[in-house]
Structures are given as C-alpha cells and as structure tokens.
Write a protein that holds these residues in place. Structure first.
Motif, PDB file in Angstrom:
ATOM      1  N   LEU A   1      -2.294   9.081   4.707  1.00 29.52           N
ATOM      2  CA  LEU A   1      -2.428   9.068   5.627  1.00 29.52           C
ATOM      3  C   LEU A   1      -3.152   6.864   6.049  1.00 29.52           C
ATOM      4  N   ASP A   2      -1.805   7.119   6.510  1.00 32.07           N
ATOM      5  CA  ASP A   2      -1.728   5.014   7.113  1.00 32.07           C
ATOM      6  C   ASP A   2      -2.846   4.935   8.377  1.00 32.07           C
ATOM      7  N   GLU A   3      -3.118   3.160   8.136  1.00 32.75           N
ATOM      8  CA  GLU A   3      -3.836   3.103   8.897  1.00 32.75           C
ATOM      9  C   GLU A   3      -5.093   3.761   8.637  1.00 32.75           C
TER      10      GLU A   3
ATOM     11  N   ILE B   1       3.725  -9.748   0.712  1.00 30.58           N
ATOM     12  CA  ILE B   1       4.823  -9.100   0.149  1.00 30.58           C
ATOM     13  C   ILE B   1       5.799  -9.008   1.262  1.00 30.58           C
ATOM     14  N   ARG B   2       5.753  -7.916   1.862  1.00 30.53           N
ATOM     15  CA  ARG B   2       6.703  -8.117   3.395  1.00 30.53           C
ATOM     16  C   ARG B   2       7.575  -9.150   4.052  1.00 30.53           C
ATOM     17  N   GLU B   3       6.189  -9.942   4.022  1.00 30.66           N
ATOM     18  CA  GLU B   3       6.584 -11.579   4.519  1.00 30.66           C
ATOM     19  C   GLU B   3       7.820 -12.347   3.414  1.00 30.66           C
TER      20      GLU B   3
ATOM     21  N   LYS C   1       1.212  -1.190  -0.094  1.00 25.02           N
ATOM     22  CA  LYS C   1       0.093  -0.339  -0.226  1.00 25.02           C
ATOM     23  C   LYS C   1       1.090   1.053   0.124  1.00 25.02           C
ATOM     24  N   GLU C   2       1.996   1.095   1.283  1.00 24.36           N
ATOM     25  CA  GLU C   2       2.649   2.216   0.900  1.00 24.36           C
ATOM     26  C   GLU C   2       3.792   2.466  -0.355  1.00 24.36           C
ATOM     27  N   LEU C   3       4.165   1.028  -0.667  1.00 29.45           N
ATOM     28  CA  LEU C   3       4.468   1.350  -2.209  1.00 29.45           C
ATOM     29  C   LEU C   3       3.693   1.867  -3.396  1.00 29.45           C
TER      30      LEU C   3
HETATM   31 MG    MG Z   1       2.387   0.353   5.239  1.00 28.27          MG
END
Ligand code: MG
Ligand code: ATP
Length: 376
Positions: A238-240, A357-359, A175-177
């Motif tokens: 605005l994350d989360e 993907i982080r995992e 999401k942040e990417l």
């Molecule tokens: Mg994030």
C-alpha cells in the motif's frame, strides 16, 4: 481472440460446437481422435480444450494426462455422459477444469469456458506480477552506516514472519525497493501487488482493493477479484498510505483486525492471507494529531516500522551508491563510465538531495548519456 480446441469423435457435436463457438467470437479447431487432438494442441496451443471422454484411440483421461504433462494448468472441460457420475468425479480428480454433461447445453458450456478463461487471465496476471520482483535482492540495497545496518537486520527479522510492516522515508529513499526485497525474502513465489493509494479515486480504490460483485455499481459488469485476493499468500504493497480516505482506513483496519473482508456489494467473507506492507513519505503521527489518519490503524500497521534515513543523513553511502548506480547505468546504456570527478563529488557531498536516491540516479543517468569521457 481466445482459442478453443474441441476433441470429440461425434461429427455432429464437433460441427455444432464449431459453429456456435465461432459465432461467440472464439477461434475454434476441432479434432476427431485423440492423436489428432494432441497434434492440434502442440501445433497451436489453445486456451481451452473441450474433450470427450470416449474416443476411438486414446481415451479422454489419457489425453488429459498428456496435456497436463505439457502444462499443469491447462484448461480442459470434459464432456461426460449424463449418468456417469464416476467418470465425472474422476475427470475432476485428474485435473480437468470443469465438465459438462451430454447432451451438451451450449449455455452451460459457455459459462464453463468463461470461467476457464477468467482463471487463465488471473494466472497470467499473477505470473507477471511474480516475475517482476524476482530481481530484487538484499544485495541491491546499498547502505553502509549503522542506520542502514539496522534496516538490514529488520528486513531479516520480518522476512521470517508475516506481520504488517510500515516503511517511512522521504521521496526516493527506497521504500518500494525495500518492500520488494522483503516480499522476495518471504514469499518469492507468490504475487507482489502494489496499490498506489493516491492514484485513484476513493470508490475505485475500494473495488481495486476488495474487488466487487457483478452489478454492485454502475459499470461493474462482471465480478472482479480485488488485489487482496489476487495477492494470495504474497504481499499487498500500500503505497502512499497517508492518502487513503478515513472511510477506507476504517475498512482496512477491519481487514487487519479480522483478516477477512467482503467484496464491494458482496456478502461472502473472504480470508486475507497476504502480508501488508505500507509506505509513506508523510509524518503519520502529525496526521493523526490533525485528525487525518486513524491512530488505531497506525498502531496496527506500525508493528514493525522501517524508517529510511534521507541521503543527506547518510553521506557515507554516497560513494557506494554512485559505484552501484553507475554499474547499472553502464549495463543499460552500454557505457564505460568509471566514476565522477572529485569536483563533482565535492558538490554531491554538499548538496541536500531532496529527491534522495532517485534524484541521484536520475542525475547520473542524464550525465552519463551526454558524457564524452569515462569520468563524469
Ligand atoms: Mg515509491
Ligand atoms: N539503498 C539503495 N540502494 C540502491 N538503490 C536504491 C536504494 N534506495 C533506492 N534505490 C533506487 O532508487 C530509486 C527510488 O527508489 P524507490 O522507488 O524504492 O523509492 P521510494 O521511497 O518508493 O520513492 P517515492 O516516495 O518517490 O515513491 C529506485 O530506482 C531504487 O532502486
């Protein structure tokens, strides 16, 4: 310690200012002529220059011009004669940060210096924020299936506009990417400002977002600009967003409707120029049904939605992601891993990847660190 350079041919002014400003906690250098001043500037760049207009060799305007060639944002406070409005106006036009009249009132000078240092700090902050997203390009989003292709298309479309975007996806789906890539495609030279809505308590979050006026609450010792202001024409991420309190949701809704807001404890209306990208890994519709998220805010944010599918629903991306991530890891760790074994890949294909993907990235990093050979 902030550095100040005083350029003035009047001995008594130089001495008084040096004494006063040193006491105030600044590191002060002085120069009696323009040439001396320019040398001092080049030897050790000060944060603020206090500059007299009338000097024996080069006049103050000439020096201002040279300094501005070195650094367009140089903070110069000009000392102008009391009745000489013309040179005061000229000084401001030519890019002086501020001016003070002779005879120099140290309080007035103090305020001008503080303002210059504040501006400098803000510029530094913004610079740091802008550079941090420079590296994110569409090419860094790996995705080959139809759903990812759809997302690339949407990124292209929203990069032509400044409408709010809502990005939904499980933890670690990128999401942040995607937010950073959208920002870079839309307003790369402007700040990208992330706000994690779950990380801070409500009252602080409000002043983080909107800023506050001096004295608006205990601990508000100075006026502070909020992130909406700092973002200028860039992006507020605005994350989360699901973690934002209903009270703040109402305030955010107002910002989206009116494109204006007030600092906490303030009356001035401040215009919002930044684009808002919100992200969540929760089901906002379900939260609306439970009364935890405002539906009117949801519809404002939801003008464009990007739903990132979890990794287990796009297994076609597993292979290209591994290749991409390993290339990155090889660079970082100075390794030459060529890939994962067939056995491992089969396990990967069966696995559910709750951390997406982080995992996958974390797992590949760990495996690479301990790897003996070139195949994991
Ligand atoms: Mg994030
Ligand atoms: N499609 C992709 N291609 C390449 N790398 C990706 C992709 N998606 C995510 N990544 C990488 O995976 C990591 C996690 O991504 P990111 O932080 O954007 O996820 P997120 O959805 O914001 O996660 P969270 O919900 O936990 O905050 C980052 O290192 C990111 O660069």
């Amino acid at each position: 310690m902030s550095k100040i350079l005083v350029i003035d041919d009047d001995n008594s002014i130089r001495e008084t200012l040096e004494l006063y400003l040193t006491e105030e906690g600044y590191r002060v250098k002085t120069a009696a002529t323009g040439t001396e001043g320019l040398n001092a500037y080049n030897q050790d760049t000060p944060d603020v220059v206090i500059l007299d207009i009338r000097l024996p060799d080069i006049d103050g305007f000439g020096i201002l011009e040279e300094l501005r060639e070195e650094d367009e944002n140089v903070k110069v406070i000009m000392i102008t004669a009391h009745h000489d409005m013309e040179s005061t106006i000229k000084a401001m036009k030519e890019g002086a940060f501020d001016y003070i009249h002779k005879p120099v009132d140290v309080n007035e000078l103090d305020i001008a210096i503080k303002k210059a240092l504040d501006a400098l700090e803000m510029e530094h902050k913004i610079k740091g924020l802008v550079e941090s997203t420079r590296d994110y390009k569409v090419g860094d989003i790996i995705g080959e299936g139809p759903r990812m292709r759809e997302i690339f298309k949407t990124i292209g479309v929203v990069s032509q506009s400044r409408t709010p975007v809502l990005i939904q996806g499980e933890s670690g789906t990128g999401k942040e990417l995607i937010a950073k890539v959208i920002h870079n495609n839309t307003a790369a030279d402007e700040p990208y400002i992330p706000i994690n809505c779950s990380a801070i308590v409500e009252t602080l979050l409000e002043s983080e977002i909107f800023g506050h006026e001096k004295g608006s609450f205990t601990g508000a010792v100075n006026r502070k600009p909020g992130k909406f202001e700092l973002a200028r024409y860039g992006t507020v991420f605005l994350d989360e967003i699901s973690e934002m309190s209903l009270n703040l949701q109402a305030k955010l809704l107002r910002v989206l409707q009116e494109k204006e807001f007030e600092r906490v404890g303030g009356k001035d209306r401040i215009k919002v120029n930044a684009r808002i990208i919100a992200a969540t890994n929760k089901d906002l519709r379900a939260m609306i049904r439970e009364g935890l998220f405002r539906d009117d805010l949801y519809y404002r944010l939801n003008i464009v939605t990007i739903n990132i599918p979890p990794l287990r629903e796009r297994r076609e991306d597993l292979k290209p992601l591994i290749d991409y991530l390993l290339a990155k890891i090889n660079l970082d760790l100075h390794k030459r891993i060529v890939g994962v074994s067939d056995e491992m890949f089969k396990i990967f294909e069966q696995y559910g990847w709750p951390g997406n993907i982080r995992e996958l990235e974390n797992l590949l990093v760990r495996a690479s660190v301990v790897a003996k050979g070139q195949v994991l």
